[in-house]
Design a protein around this motif. Structure first.
Motif, PDB file in Angstrom:
ATOM      1  N   ALA A 124      24.582  18.616 -21.924  1.00 27.63           N
ATOM      2  CA  ALA A 124      24.768  17.645 -22.660  1.00 27.63           C
ATOM      3  C   ALA A 124      25.252  18.069 -23.970  1.00 27.63           C
ATOM      4  N   CYS A 125      25.779  17.011 -24.549  1.00 28.65           N
ATOM      5  CA  CYS A 125      26.345  17.508 -26.063  1.00 28.65           C
ATOM      6  C   CYS A 125      24.950  17.893 -26.942  1.00 28.65           C
ATOM      7  N   ASP A 142      16.220   9.569 -24.271  1.00 26.84           N
ATOM      8  CA  ASP A 142      17.544   8.856 -23.676  1.00 26.84           C
ATOM      9  C   ASP A 142      17.238   8.915 -22.350  1.00 26.84           C
ATOM     10  N   CYS A 176      28.411  12.160 -21.993  1.00 25.81           N
ATOM     11  CA  CYS A 176      28.014  13.783 -21.686  1.00 25.81           C
ATOM     12  C   CYS A 176      28.264  13.784 -20.281  1.00 25.81           C
ATOM     13  N   GLU A 213      22.655   2.699 -20.231  1.00 28.41           N
ATOM     14  CA  GLU A 213      21.777   3.699 -21.171  1.00 28.41           C
ATOM     15  C   GLU A 213      20.760   3.024 -21.875  1.00 28.41           C
ATOM     16  N   ASP A 231      19.786   7.644 -18.816  1.00 31.85           N
ATOM     17  CA  ASP A 231      21.277   7.210 -18.483  1.00 31.85           C
ATOM     18  C   ASP A 231      21.160   7.066 -17.103  1.00 31.85           C
ATOM     19  N   ILE A 288      24.348  15.293 -32.436  1.00 29.91           N
ATOM     20  CA  ILE A 288      24.841  13.977 -32.693  1.00 29.91           C
ATOM     21  C   ILE A 288      24.558  13.203 -34.031  1.00 29.91           C
ATOM     22  N   TYR A 336      16.407  13.954 -28.008  1.00 25.02           N
ATOM     23  CA  TYR A 336      16.932  14.689 -28.990  1.00 25.02           C
ATOM     24  C   TYR A 336      15.936  14.612 -30.135  1.00 25.02           C
ATOM     25  N   ARG A 366      26.215   7.755 -35.022  1.00 22.82           N
ATOM     26  CA  ARG A 366      27.046   7.981 -33.969  1.00 22.82           C
ATOM     27  C   ARG A 366      26.321   7.716 -32.352  1.00 22.82           C
ATOM     28  N   GLY A 367      27.416   7.170 -31.692  1.00 23.17           N
ATOM     29  CA  GLY A 367      27.003   7.030 -30.073  1.00 23.17           C
ATOM     30  C   GLY A 367      25.878   6.074 -30.033  1.00 23.17           C
ATOM     31  N   VAL A 368      25.157   5.919 -28.843  1.00 27.19           N
ATOM     32  CA  VAL A 368      24.146   5.043 -28.723  1.00 27.19           C
ATOM     33  C   VAL A 368      22.813   5.639 -29.354  1.00 27.19           C
ATOM     34  N   CYS A 369      22.709   7.001 -29.120  1.00 22.24           N
ATOM     35  CA  CYS A 369      21.549   7.661 -29.947  1.00 22.24           C
ATOM     36  C   CYS A 369      21.476   7.596 -31.428  1.00 22.24           C
ATOM     37  N   HIS A 426      30.291   5.370 -27.837  1.00 21.13           N
ATOM     38  CA  HIS A 426      29.580   5.970 -26.932  1.00 21.13           C
ATOM     39  C   HIS A 426      30.142   7.197 -26.563  1.00 21.13           C
ATOM     40  N   ILE A 427      28.845   8.307 -26.594  1.00 23.63           N
ATOM     41  CA  ILE A 427      29.417   9.660 -26.346  1.00 23.63           C
ATOM     42  C   ILE A 427      29.097   9.817 -24.925  1.00 23.63           C
ATOM     43  N   TRP A 445      20.145  11.289 -16.115  1.00 26.56           N
ATOM     44  CA  TRP A 445      19.847  12.093 -17.054  1.00 26.56           C
ATOM     45  C   TRP A 445      18.690  11.498 -17.922  1.00 26.56           C
TER      46      TRP A 445
HETATM   47  N1  SME Z   1      25.550   8.902 -24.571  1.00 30.17           N
HETATM   48  C1  SME Z   1      24.911   9.360 -25.540  1.00 30.17           C
HETATM   49  C2  SME Z   1      24.896  10.789 -25.868  1.00 30.17           C
HETATM   50  C3  SME Z   1      23.811  11.610 -25.178  1.00 30.17           C
HETATM   51  S1  SME Z   1      24.010  11.737 -23.508  1.00 30.17           S
HETATM   52  O1  SME Z   1      24.041  10.646 -22.724  1.00 30.17           O
HETATM   53  C4  SME Z   1      22.841  12.622 -22.886  1.00 30.17           C
HETATM   54  C5  SME Z   1      25.210   8.556 -26.699  1.00 30.17           C
HETATM   55  O2  SME Z   1      25.966   7.861 -26.907  1.00 30.17           O
HETATM   56  O3  SME Z   1      24.687   8.794 -27.679  1.00 30.17           O
END
Ligand code: SME
Length: 164
Positions: A75-76, A133, A110, A117, A135, A79, A58, A83-86, A107-108, A54
């Motif tokens: 993808a989601c 981002d 997707c 990541e 992955d 965000i 964003y 929250r999450g890595v992003c 971690h989110i 990926w």
């Molecule tokens: N893993 C990311 C979300 C975006 S997807 O990887 C495309 C996160 O934890 O923010």
């Protein structure tokens, strides 16, 4: 038409990023549209950086990140900051290198294939406008060379593109 040039498998990571920087500058030259440039940059990175599942953007829309142009599985879309890595990269205004996404709290996921990541914030005049981002399906795919290389690529993107 812009022709991308792959590098031999024996090329060092530094050589790959030097070539990517040159190719990205050419690809974005004279084009200020931030969405078109993000789309082409995602395609360039997904095509030429090995071992990715990926690559994309964003953008900050009000108080949250919203999905932008990308290559890879769906993808989601939204965000929240923090929250999450992003969202963590936005909150810290700093790049995040995550060697094992399963060990990252919040971690989110997707694409369930993702194992590691790299997230680089888009910072202009001190304000975070979004994130790049990347992955990978391989654990610990990204290191300091990737972080620095991608931060340089993001700078080329920011300099070329009209963003608020
Ligand atoms: N893993 C990311 C979300 C975006 S997807 O990887 C495309 C996160 O934890 O923010």
């Amino acid at each position: 038409m812009f022709q991308t040039a792959a590098l031999p498998a024996s090329a060092s990571k530094q050589d790959v990023y030097a070539s990517l920087a040159q190719q990205l500058s050419g690809l974005l030259e004279g084009e200020p549209d931030a969405i078109a440039n993000a789309a082409n940059m995602s395609a360039l990175l997904y095509d030429l950086l090995p071992d990715l599942n990926w690559a994309g953007f964003y953008f900050m829309r009000g108080p949250e990140l919203v999905l932008g142009p990308f290559q890879g599985k769906t993808a989601c879309v939204r965000i929240a900051v923090g929250r999450g890595v992003c969202g963590t990269a936005v909150e810290r205004k700093a790049s995040m290198v995550v060697p094992d996404v399963h060990a990252f709290p919040g971690h989110i996921a997707c694409d369930s294939a993702s194992r590691s990541e790299l997230v680089v914030p888009l910072v202009k005049n001190g304000e975070v406008l979004g994130v790049l981002d990347l992955d990978s399906p391989s654990p610990a795919r990204f290191d300091e060379v990737d972080r620095q290389g991608c931060e340089q690529l993001v700078q080329i993107y920011l300099n070329a593109s009209e963003l608020p």
